[in-house]
Design a protein around this motif. Structure first.
Motif, mmCIF file in Angstrom:
data_model
loop_
_atom_site.group_PDB
_atom_site.id
_atom_site.type_symbol
_atom_site.label_atom_id
_atom_site.label_comp_id
_atom_site.label_asym_id
_atom_site.label_seq_id
_atom_site.Cartn_x
_atom_site.Cartn_y
_atom_site.Cartn_z
ATOM 1 N N ALA A 548 -46.044 38.961 -5.311
ATOM 2 C CA ALA A 548 -47.338 39.366 -4.755
ATOM 3 C C ALA A 548 -47.312 40.863 -4.462
ATOM 4 N N PRO A 549 -48.486 41.488 -4.504
ATOM 5 C CA PRO A 549 -49.719 40.977 -5.108
ATOM 6 C C PRO A 549 -49.590 40.922 -6.628
ATOM 7 N N ARG A 550 -50.621 40.391 -7.285
ATOM 8 C CA ARG A 550 -50.517 40.247 -8.741
ATOM 9 C C ARG A 550 -50.389 41.595 -9.427
ATOM 10 N N GLU A 551 -51.207 42.549 -9.035
ATOM 11 C CA GLU A 551 -51.132 43.882 -9.616
ATOM 12 C C GLU A 551 -50.270 44.777 -8.728
ATOM 13 N N ASN A 552 -49.394 45.528 -9.359
ATOM 14 C CA ASN A 552 -48.456 46.391 -8.642
ATOM 15 C C ASN A 552 -47.679 45.591 -7.584
ATOM 16 N N PRO A 553 -46.934 44.573 -8.031
ATOM 17 C CA PRO A 553 -46.236 43.684 -7.082
ATOM 18 C C PRO A 553 -45.245 44.440 -6.206
ATOM 19 N N LYS A 554 -45.205 44.045 -4.941
ATOM 20 C CA LYS A 554 -44.311 44.671 -3.960
ATOM 21 C C LYS A 554 -43.123 43.777 -3.604
ATOM 22 N N ILE A 555 -43.260 42.468 -3.857
ATOM 23 C CA ILE A 555 -42.192 41.551 -3.466
ATOM 24 C C ILE A 555 -42.135 40.384 -4.450
ATOM 25 N N ALA A 556 -40.921 40.026 -4.851
ATOM 26 C CA ALA A 556 -40.663 38.827 -5.657
ATOM 27 C C ALA A 556 -39.664 37.983 -4.869
ATOM 28 N N ILE A 557 -39.959 36.717 -4.692
ATOM 29 C CA ILE A 557 -39.167 35.915 -3.761
ATOM 30 C C ILE A 557 -38.862 34.538 -4.342
ATOM 31 N N LYS A 581 -45.397 38.496 5.973
ATOM 32 C CA LYS A 581 -44.648 39.296 6.940
ATOM 33 C C LYS A 581 -44.289 40.654 6.340
ATOM 34 N N TYR A 582 -43.900 40.662 5.077
ATOM 35 C CA TYR A 582 -43.501 41.914 4.452
ATOM 36 C C TYR A 582 -44.695 42.810 4.142
ATOM 37 N N LEU A 583 -45.767 42.221 3.617
ATOM 38 C CA LEU A 583 -46.906 43.019 3.199
ATOM 39 C C LEU A 583 -47.780 43.461 4.366
ATOM 40 N N ARG A 584 -47.850 42.646 5.421
ATOM 41 C CA ARG A 584 -48.737 42.959 6.546
ATOM 42 C C ARG A 584 -48.004 43.222 7.857
ATOM 43 N N ASP A 585 -46.729 42.905 7.896
ATOM 44 C CA ASP A 585 -45.923 43.051 9.108
ATOM 45 C C ASP A 585 -46.413 42.143 10.237
ATOM 46 N N SER A 586 -47.198 41.143 9.912
ATOM 47 C CA SER A 586 -47.679 40.188 10.917
ATOM 48 C C SER A 586 -48.148 38.926 10.200
ATOM 49 N N ILE A 587 -48.312 37.870 10.969
ATOM 50 C CA ILE A 587 -48.791 36.606 10.415
ATOM 51 C C ILE A 587 -50.199 36.355 10.942
#
Length: 654
Positions: A548-557, A581-587
């Motif tokens: 995620a996200p689909r374009e310009n992905p920041k994390i693969a898990i 948590k990684y992309l927004r630093d919050s839930i």
């Protein structure tokens, strides 16, 4: 007269002989034998090794993961020891008289005139008490050292631990290590040992007859300064790592998250884990034995040492390989009536999906589709024989990092399992096997075995549309922030980028409207794939991988929860929480969503309670099944895998 001269020559001969013997003895003592020199030096000149602090380890945001704290080693020169109150010294450093005798004997056997370790790792409080009265104990002195300290007890399997060198290490090091030195044993501490340890220095101190230091020898002109170890900046995100360990408490399994654009590992979680502070200091040995005997295997590094069948997430690889070979395309359809029938083999599916195209097969995770696709790849390919076609298929799969080590900067990585034509020829006979014989491979079962790290790396390949950077945990070394060159090279998997969109469309639909909707996050496009990995020893494993996200992905898990059932039930929501948590630093989702995961205990059977301790002594023997039911056993060679005898395939639920 003659007798007088005879006696004269005899006396002169005796005198000259004595003088010669004395000169020879002095030459031996002063030039050849250094014991007396050491003794003399230790009486007036103390040569102290200055141990450098090991390099500090940081996370990617410069938060300290590992630092140093001072400790003090009590050293002894046995020949310098004079009578003193033994019980008083024992009381000061908290040992028994028997311990004192044992340690003194060991030091004397090592060398009567050279300094050696008597008692290691005295605390600052003990050192303060001892320092005031050290002059009462001739032959003893204190040497400063540092030990590792972990401000936050996280990432134990990544950071590793250090321990005292043994005789084998000392001998092999050819002088680099000596008695009492420490060395990295596991994790980053071992992989980067030569950089982290620094360089020892030497300090020469004058002492008086009362064993009191009188200052540096010759104003320190002959001293050499210690050089501290290099700082290490890891790729870990400390907050994400801590959160992942919290989600995985009371569960067996792994989480591995990678930044696709760099190959940097953002989180590396092996559950159960342990507090790395347990393996520091004088109680390290006892704690290590307890961890080693714990039936939940907290020292086992699951992300690189546990092997699992990849299950349904492998269908993404199948779809790409089939397209690359021209045997599948986005419009290729197969009909699912609850199973695929290939030769005499039946490959069951959980639903009657009807007719599906390639994207729909990913979205609905249809076993039947990939059974028929595999038949086309192996039995109906243009390569002349199933063996030749299988070798082509295998070569493609191998480029995704399956069946070989990825080369992460940690020791003891396993390569996984990717069966060869040689193995199948041995099992079934040359030209006596086909797609139906090894049909379970079509859905990531059978003899395939991958590590969670390999699962995450496959996800990064999908995110990058065809390449990956070697996964690594250290992103910068030293003040110059050096990056190892092999971590900056792209590794292509041989699949044309044009074949990825249909697979990624299917993965997005998995989360938007397929088997993984529980992982959906508002305003974040997640592309994922669920898997329920068949486990012949017990309840199936829950698996999910995504980027995620689909374009310009920041994390693969990749997430795997052992013995936890459906991929959508546990692994998918854990991955979803980690992504947010990684992309927004919050839930942002309801607290009940998060609490359900955190509070769940999914340990196998009823042998263990929520804290991971054995409930009943009589049930302890059942704990032996934990590891067996969790992973594929790693054979020394693939030929040692037992020949399968099952003629029909169980249908994993996806």
């Amino acid at each position: 007269m003659n007798s007088f001269f005879q006696r004269k020559y005899i006396i002169q001969g005796i005198f000259l002989s004595v003088v010669f013997i004395l000169i020879a003895r002095l030459f031996y003592i002063q030039i050849i034998d250094d014991r007396y020199l050491d003794f003399a030096n230790n009486n007036v000149l103390r040569r102290i090794i200055v141990y450098p602090p090991r390099g500090i380890i940081y996370d990617r945001k410069d938060n300290i993961l590992v630092q140093n704290e001072p400790v003090y080693d009590l050293m002894i020169v046995p020949k310098s020891v004079k009578p003193f109150d033994t019980l008083e010294l024992c009381s000061l450093i908290d040992i028994t008289k028997e311990n004192f005798i044992e340690k003194f004997t060991k030091a004397k056997n090592f060398s009567p005139v050279k300094a050696s370790l008597f008692e290691k790792q005295l605390s600052a409080e003990t050192y303060a008490r001892l320092q005031e009265r050290l002059f009462q104990f001739p032959g003893f002195f204190v040497q400063n050292r540092t030990l590792r300290k972990y401000p936050d007890p996280i990432a134990a399997h990544v950071l590793g631990y250090i321990g005292e060198v043994n005789e084998k290490v000392i001998e092999a090091s050819k002088g680099d290590y000596r008695q009492g030195d420490y060395i990295g044993i596991s994790g980053i501490e071992r992989s980067y040992e030569t950089l982290l340890r620094g360089q020892r220095g030497i300090k020469r101190i004058m002492v008086d007859v009362f064993n009191r230091e009188q200052g540096p020898f010759n104003e320190g002109k002959y001293d050499t300064a210690a050089v501290a170890g290099d700082r290490m900046v890891t790729s870990l995100d400390a907050k994400l790592q801590q959160y992942g360990e919290k989600l995985m408490q009371n569960k067996l399994g792994s989480i591995v998250a990678i930044e696709p654009a760099s190959g940097e590992v953002l989180s590396f979680i092996s559950s159960p884990t342990y507090d790395p502070n347990l393996l520091v200091g004088r109680i390290r040995g006892n704690n290590y034995i307890k961890l080693l005997r714990n039936p939940l295997k907290p020292l086992f590094i699951r992300p690189i040492q546990a092997l699992y069948p990849p299950g349904s997430i492998f269908k993404t690889v199948m779809a790409l390989v089939g397209q690359q070979e021209g045997l599948l395309n986005p419009n290729t359809t197969f009909t699912c009536n609850g199973a695929a029938y290939v030769g005499r083999k039946r490959l069951g599916c959980t639903h009657h999906h009807g007719t599906l195209n390639l994207m729909g097969s990913i979205q609905m995770s249809c076993n039947a589709y990939y059974g028929y696709a595999y038949q086309r790849m192996i039995d109906q390919s243009p390569y002349g024989s199933p063996e030749n076609a299988y070798q082509v298929w295998r070569d493609h799969v191998a480029k995704f990092g399956i069946g070989s080590k990825l080369g992460i900067d940690l020791p003891h990585e396993l390569k996984g399992l990717l069966p060869s034509t040689t193995m199948y020829d041995k099992w079934y006979g040359k030209n006596h096997w086909s797609a139906s014989t090894v049909l379970s491979l079509a859905i990531g079962q059978g003899e395939l075995g991958v590590t969670p790290l390999q699962m995450a790396n496959i996800t990064a390949i999908l995110a990058n549309r065809g390449f990956y950077y070697k996964p690594h945990l250290v992103k910068a070394i030293g003040e110059k922030k050096v990056i190892r060159p092999e971590f900056t090279q792209k590794n292509y998997v041989g699949i044309d980028p044009q074949y990825f969109p249909v697979v990624i469309d299917g993965m997005q639909r998995v989360v938007d409207a397929g088997t993984g909707t529980i992982a959906k996050i508002p305003d974040i496009v997640i592309c994922g794939k669920t898997g329920t990995v068949e486990n012949p020893h017990g309840k199936d494993h829950s698996v999910f991988f995504a980027f995620a996200p689909r374009e310009n992905p920041k994390i693969a898990i990749a997430v795997i929860v052992e013995n936890a059932g459906f991929g959508a039930t546990w692994a998918a929501p854990i991955a979803s929480l980690m992504i947010e948590k990684y992309l927004r630093d919050s839930i942002t989702r309801p607290k009940s969503y998060e609490d359900r995961i955190i509070n769940a205990s999914l340990l196998p059977g009823d042998v263990f309670n929520a804290s991971g301790n054995v409930k009943k002594e009589e049930k302890a023997k059942d704990s032996k099944t934990v590891t067996k039911s969790s992973i594929i056993t790693q054979p020394k060679t693939e030929q040692k895998l037992s020949k399968p005898s099952v003629k029909s395939e169980k249908a994993p639920i996806n």
